[in-house]
Write a protein that holds these residues in place. Structure first.
Motif, PDB file in Angstrom:
ATOM      1  N   ALA A  99      12.395  -6.425  17.111  1.00  0.00           N
ATOM      2  CA  ALA A  99      11.517  -7.287  17.894  1.00  0.00           C
ATOM      3  C   ALA A  99      11.978  -8.735  17.928  1.00  0.00           C
ATOM      4  CB  ALA A  99      10.099  -7.213  17.329  1.00  0.00           C
ATOM      5  N   MET A 100      11.292  -9.477  18.794  1.00  0.00           N
ATOM      6  CA  MET A 100      11.389 -10.933  18.865  1.00  0.00           C
ATOM      7  C   MET A 100       9.978 -11.468  18.634  1.00  0.00           C
ATOM      8  SD  MET A 100      14.598 -11.817  19.909  1.00  0.00           S
ATOM      9  CE  MET A 100      14.322 -13.500  20.415  1.00  0.00           C
ATOM     10  N   GLY A 101       9.888 -12.632  18.043  1.00  0.00           N
ATOM     11  CA  GLY A 101       8.590 -13.258  17.833  1.00  0.00           C
ATOM     12  C   GLY A 101       8.677 -14.748  18.076  1.00  0.00           C
ATOM     13  N   LEU A 102       7.572 -15.323  18.532  1.00  0.00           N
ATOM     14  CA  LEU A 102       7.511 -16.765  18.775  1.00  0.00           C
ATOM     15  C   LEU A 102       6.306 -17.349  18.047  1.00  0.00           C
ATOM     16  CD1 LEU A 102       8.584 -19.291  20.231  1.00  0.00           C
ATOM     17  CD2 LEU A 102       7.019 -18.726  22.105  1.00  0.00           C
ATOM     18  N   PHE A 103       6.575 -18.262  17.125  1.00  0.00           N
ATOM     19  CA  PHE A 103       5.546 -18.998  16.401  1.00  0.00           C
ATOM     20  C   PHE A 103       5.441 -20.386  17.012  1.00  0.00           C
ATOM     21  CE2 PHE A 103       7.278 -15.973  13.382  1.00  0.00           C
ATOM     22  CZ  PHE A 103       6.191 -15.538  12.643  1.00  0.00           C
ATOM     23  N   GLU A 104       4.209 -20.855  17.217  1.00  0.00           N
ATOM     24  CA  GLU A 104       3.986 -22.221  17.686  1.00  0.00           C
ATOM     25  C   GLU A 104       3.108 -22.942  16.671  1.00  0.00           C
ATOM     26  OE1 GLU A 104       4.420 -22.055  22.416  1.00  0.00           O
ATOM     27  OE2 GLU A 104       2.617 -21.039  21.667  1.00  0.00           O
ATOM     28  N   PHE A 105       3.331 -24.243  16.511  1.00  0.00           N
ATOM     29  CA  PHE A 105       2.736 -24.999  15.413  1.00  0.00           C
ATOM     30  C   PHE A 105       1.838 -26.133  15.877  1.00  0.00           C
ATOM     31  CE2 PHE A 105       6.309 -22.821  13.851  1.00  0.00           C
ATOM     32  CZ  PHE A 105       5.988 -22.488  12.548  1.00  0.00           C
ATOM     33  N   ARG A 106       0.874 -26.433  15.017  1.00  0.00           N
ATOM     34  CA  ARG A 106       0.022 -27.608  15.176  1.00  0.00           C
ATOM     35  C   ARG A 106      -0.254 -28.140  13.777  1.00  0.00           C
ATOM     36  NH1 ARG A 106      -4.116 -25.427  17.632  1.00  0.00           N
ATOM     37  NH2 ARG A 106      -5.479 -25.336  15.829  1.00  0.00           N
ATOM     38  N   ASP A 107      -0.003 -29.407  13.576  1.00  0.00           N
ATOM     39  CA  ASP A 107      -0.254 -30.053  12.283  1.00  0.00           C
ATOM     40  C   ASP A 107       0.401 -29.307  11.121  1.00  0.00           C
ATOM     41  OD1 ASP A 107      -1.803 -31.966  13.640  1.00  0.00           O
ATOM     42  OD2 ASP A 107      -3.615 -30.725  13.454  1.00  0.00           O
ATOM     43  N   GLY A 108       1.619 -28.802  11.346  1.00  0.00           N
ATOM     44  CA  GLY A 108       2.386 -28.177  10.273  1.00  0.00           C
ATOM     45  C   GLY A 108       2.022 -26.742   9.947  1.00  0.00           C
ATOM     46  N   ARG A 109       1.071 -26.170  10.691  1.00  0.00           N
ATOM     47  CA  ARG A 109       0.679 -24.779  10.435  1.00  0.00           C
ATOM     48  C   ARG A 109       0.846 -23.971  11.716  1.00  0.00           C
ATOM     49  NH1 ARG A 109      -5.066 -25.336   8.065  1.00  0.00           N
ATOM     50  NH2 ARG A 109      -4.946 -23.109   7.788  1.00  0.00           N
ATOM     51  N   ILE A 110       0.910 -22.661  11.572  1.00  0.00           N
ATOM     52  CA  ILE A 110       1.100 -21.771  12.711  1.00  0.00           C
ATOM     53  C   ILE A 110      -0.200 -21.703  13.507  1.00  0.00           C
ATOM     54  CG2 ILE A 110       1.654 -19.428  13.454  1.00  0.00           C
ATOM     55  CD1 ILE A 110       3.109 -19.137  10.658  1.00  0.00           C
ATOM     56  N   ALA A 111      -0.133 -22.096  14.783  1.00  0.00           N
ATOM     57  CA  ALA A 111      -1.300 -22.063  15.668  1.00  0.00           C
ATOM     58  C   ALA A 111      -1.309 -20.802  16.529  1.00  0.00           C
ATOM     59  CB  ALA A 111      -1.339 -23.300  16.554  1.00  0.00           C
ATOM     60  N   SER A 112      -0.122 -20.242  16.782  1.00  0.00           N
ATOM     61  CA  SER A 112      -0.074 -18.997  17.545  1.00  0.00           C
ATOM     62  C   SER A 112       1.211 -18.244  17.225  1.00  0.00           C
ATOM     63  CB  SER A 112      -0.169 -19.249  19.049  1.00  0.00           C
ATOM     64  OG  SER A 112       1.006 -19.845  19.540  1.00  0.00           O
ATOM     65  N   TYR A 113       1.107 -16.928  17.364  1.00  0.00           N
ATOM     66  CA  TYR A 113       2.253 -16.041  17.201  1.00  0.00           C
ATOM     67  C   TYR A 113       2.163 -14.965  18.265  1.00  0.00           C
ATOM     68  CZ  TYR A 113       5.296 -12.348  15.592  1.00  0.00           C
ATOM     69  OH  TYR A 113       6.254 -11.375  15.544  1.00  0.00           O
ATOM     70  N   ARG A 114       3.289 -14.710  18.937  1.00  0.00           N
ATOM     71  CA  ARG A 114       3.400 -13.631  19.918  1.00  0.00           C
ATOM     72  C   ARG A 114       4.649 -12.848  19.608  1.00  0.00           C
ATOM     73  NH1 ARG A 114       2.399 -18.168  22.629  1.00  0.00           N
ATOM     74  NH2 ARG A 114       4.465 -18.379  23.558  1.00  0.00           N
ATOM     75  N   GLU A 115       4.537 -11.509  19.669  1.00  0.00           N
ATOM     76  CA  GLU A 115       5.732 -10.703  19.446  1.00  0.00           C
ATOM     77  C   GLU A 115       6.030  -9.842  20.656  1.00  0.00           C
ATOM     78  OE1 GLU A 115       4.837  -8.484  15.896  1.00  0.00           O
ATOM     79  OE2 GLU A 115       3.851  -6.897  17.002  1.00  0.00           O
ATOM     80  N   TYR A 116       7.287  -9.472  20.759  1.00  0.00           N
ATOM     81  CA  TYR A 116       7.783  -8.685  21.873  1.00  0.00           C
ATOM     82  C   TYR A 116       8.655  -7.569  21.309  1.00  0.00           C
ATOM     83  CZ  TYR A 116       6.304 -12.952  24.140  1.00  0.00           C
ATOM     84  OH  TYR A 116       5.560 -14.026  24.554  1.00  0.00           O
ATOM     85  N   LEU A 117       8.283  -6.326  21.613  1.00  0.00           N
ATOM     86  CA  LEU A 117       9.071  -5.193  21.157  1.00  0.00           C
ATOM     87  C   LEU A 117       8.845  -4.010  22.090  1.00  0.00           C
ATOM     88  CD1 LEU A 117       7.144  -2.892  19.490  1.00  0.00           C
ATOM     89  CD2 LEU A 117       7.027  -4.815  17.933  1.00  0.00           C
TER      90      LEU A 117
END
Length: 153
Positions: A99-117
């Motif tokens: 798979a591939m995954g995308l983490f996005e951040f806000r204030d140093g923490r993970i605000a969203s995660y999406r995966e593709y497989l």
């Protein structure tokens, strides 16, 4: 903390089945979109999702490629899993996710995660019948198209 460091912290917590450690990596309102388990929002839903994941499979993430900046981390990864007795129809089966995954951040923490497989590959490894494969992939496609058109996934 750098974005990659935070993702490494999350993956390490996941691999040791440390729910509090994994949750500490996410914002209170984080959204986690998992191909198998669906979309979950907020700490309470993420906790329930992780509890279910850890109950249903003994799994370990391994990251092969990292692309990171201050606000995003993209990874190419595999998870090797053995399905537990909590999923009787698949108990004991081994599954490898690519798979591939995308983490996005806000204030140093993970605000969203999406995966593709390729969910079809997962179903094939579980031994799903051709009819079951068709039903599951048809539902997944409908959800994907709805999300692409601006609806809920």
């Amino acid at each position: 903390m750098q974005s990659r460091d935070r993702v490494e912290e999350f993956i390490a917590a996941y691999n040791r089945k440390d729910i509090p450690g994994a949750l500490a990596c996410f914002t209170d309102d984080a959204v986690y979109q998992d191909v198998t388990y669906g979309t979950h929002s907020g700490q309470g839903e993420l906790r329930k999702m992780l509890e279910r994941m850890f109950l249903e499979a003994d799994a370990c993430w391994k990251v092969h490629t990292w692309v990171a900046d201050a606000l995003r981390v993209a990874i190419e990864w595999t998870i090797d899993s053995q399905i537990t007795e909590a999923v009787p129809q698949s108990a004991g089966k081994r599954v490898r996710l690519f798979a591939m995954g995308l983490f996005e951040f806000r204030d140093g923490r993970i605000a969203s995660y999406r995966e593709y497989l390729d969910f079809g590959q997962v179903l094939l490894q579980l031994g799903v019948s051709p009819e079951g494969l068709h039903r599951a992939l048809s539902k997944k496609l409908a959800r994907t198209l709805t999300a692409a058109d601006g609806g809920a996934a």
